[in-house]
Design an enzyme around this catalytic site. Sequence first.
Site, PDB file in Angstrom:
ATOM      1  N   THR B  32     -41.076 -93.955 -99.758  1.00 50.98           N
ATOM      2  CA  THR B  32     -42.374 -94.196 -98.904  1.00 50.98           C
ATOM      3  C   THR B  32     -43.318 -94.438 -99.988  1.00 50.98           C
ATOM      4  O   THR B  32     -43.585 -93.657-101.151  1.00 50.98           O
ATOM      5  CB  THR B  32     -42.548 -93.235 -97.884  1.00 50.98           C
ATOM      6  OG1 THR B  32     -43.498 -93.486 -97.033  1.00 50.98           O
ATOM      7  CG2 THR B  32     -42.857 -91.962 -98.382  1.00 50.98           C
ATOM      8  N   CYS B  37     -51.496 -89.477 -96.326  1.00 53.39           N
ATOM      9  CA  CYS B  37     -50.600 -88.943 -95.354  1.00 53.39           C
ATOM     10  C   CYS B  37     -49.651 -87.818 -96.329  1.00 53.39           C
ATOM     11  O   CYS B  37     -49.677 -87.809 -97.561  1.00 53.39           O
ATOM     12  CB  CYS B  37     -49.767 -90.016 -94.944  1.00 53.39           C
ATOM     13  SG  CYS B  37     -50.387 -91.303 -93.687  1.00 53.39           S
ATOM     14  N   HIS B  54     -43.130 -89.369 -92.686  1.00 53.56           N
ATOM     15  CA  HIS B  54     -44.297 -89.826 -93.204  1.00 53.56           C
ATOM     16  C   HIS B  54     -45.271 -89.914 -92.178  1.00 53.56           C
ATOM     17  O   HIS B  54     -45.375 -90.602 -91.470  1.00 53.56           O
ATOM     18  CB  HIS B  54     -44.202 -91.305 -94.003  1.00 53.56           C
ATOM     19  CG  HIS B  54     -45.291 -91.958 -94.474  1.00 53.56           C
ATOM     20  ND1 HIS B  54     -45.280 -92.832 -95.662  1.00 53.56           N
ATOM     21  CD2 HIS B  54     -46.636 -91.644 -94.057  1.00 53.56           C
ATOM     22  CE1 HIS B  54     -46.611 -93.334 -95.758  1.00 53.56           C
ATOM     23  NE2 HIS B  54     -47.281 -92.620 -94.938  1.00 53.56           N
TER      24      HIS B  54
END
Lengths: 129, 196
Positions: B32, B37, B54
């Site tokens: 990811t 985030c 995530h």
Amino acid sequence: MKSTSRRVLIVDDSSTLRASVEFSLSEAGYEVLHAPNGVKALEILDKHSKGNRQIGMIITDINMPAMDGITFIKEVKKTTFKFTPILVMTTESEENKKLEGKAAGASGWLVKPFKPEQLIRVVSRFIRS
Amino acid sequence: MRIKYSTKHKLEMVVLFPGEYHATGYPKMISTLLGSCVAVALFDERKQVAGLNHFMLPQRLSNSQKFFLSDAGKYGMYAMELLINEMIKIGALKENLKAKVFGGAKVLNFPDKRTINISDSNVEFAFGYLQEEGIPVISSDTGGSRARHVLFFTEDAKVLLRRIAGRDSDSIEENEQKYFDKIKITDKIKEKLTFF
């Protein structure tokens, strides 16, 4: 069926969720008992049954260690608390899961996340104040 | 979520986008790209189950309130619970879980008071939640100003992390902004209740 006791048993393996629900319900004037899984919750119910103490409502998660929520509901139905309303509070929203809950004897199914006022509104529909 | 095959590592690779999670009982790579985030990698070494999420909070955490009492914290708890539940379904035991935490760079610039420094809140939430739930954090790489590429190997919970800058970082910012706009709307939670 509506209960009269303002004592609510919360069964959830997440300590943060238990703390959050306990805070909201206590603020609304409910007495909250909690257990991290079905096994511990059955022990609490057994103690209350022996002491002839009422529990107005049970709120349970589904995915928990030691005993999952569906098995827990089935076990409650074998006890003196078989008429106590049971609300499932879970991240699961699939229809087949809901049907499993209904077949086990749950009275309602609330999908997370929810706001405190939403939970209090649901609880007040089961417990007569 | 996108599934690819890494010829380099000879493993299936699951690519997560903001708001997604993946758990597995098989050796895979979960990848990811993180800006503001956070991603929490969880693993149960004994049961060989691992997963990654995530997410970000829909608004900044308040200083005066415990995170699990705020709406923003509840959204984070929900994101964490989805991953934990999926892992338990596959066979993980919550008491075996260990965590690694990544992300929370100051990439998104929000002018709004409710969202300024949201990256800090994302990180604060992740650590606070794991502590309250008794899940030990064994490593982390958070904060700073550069985006991160995280590659999580589910077999041994190893993580390869690369910091990203420049143009590559722009697309991360764009994706996170879209995700943030979406959760801002879903923050107006509708009651999903069924009576039997």
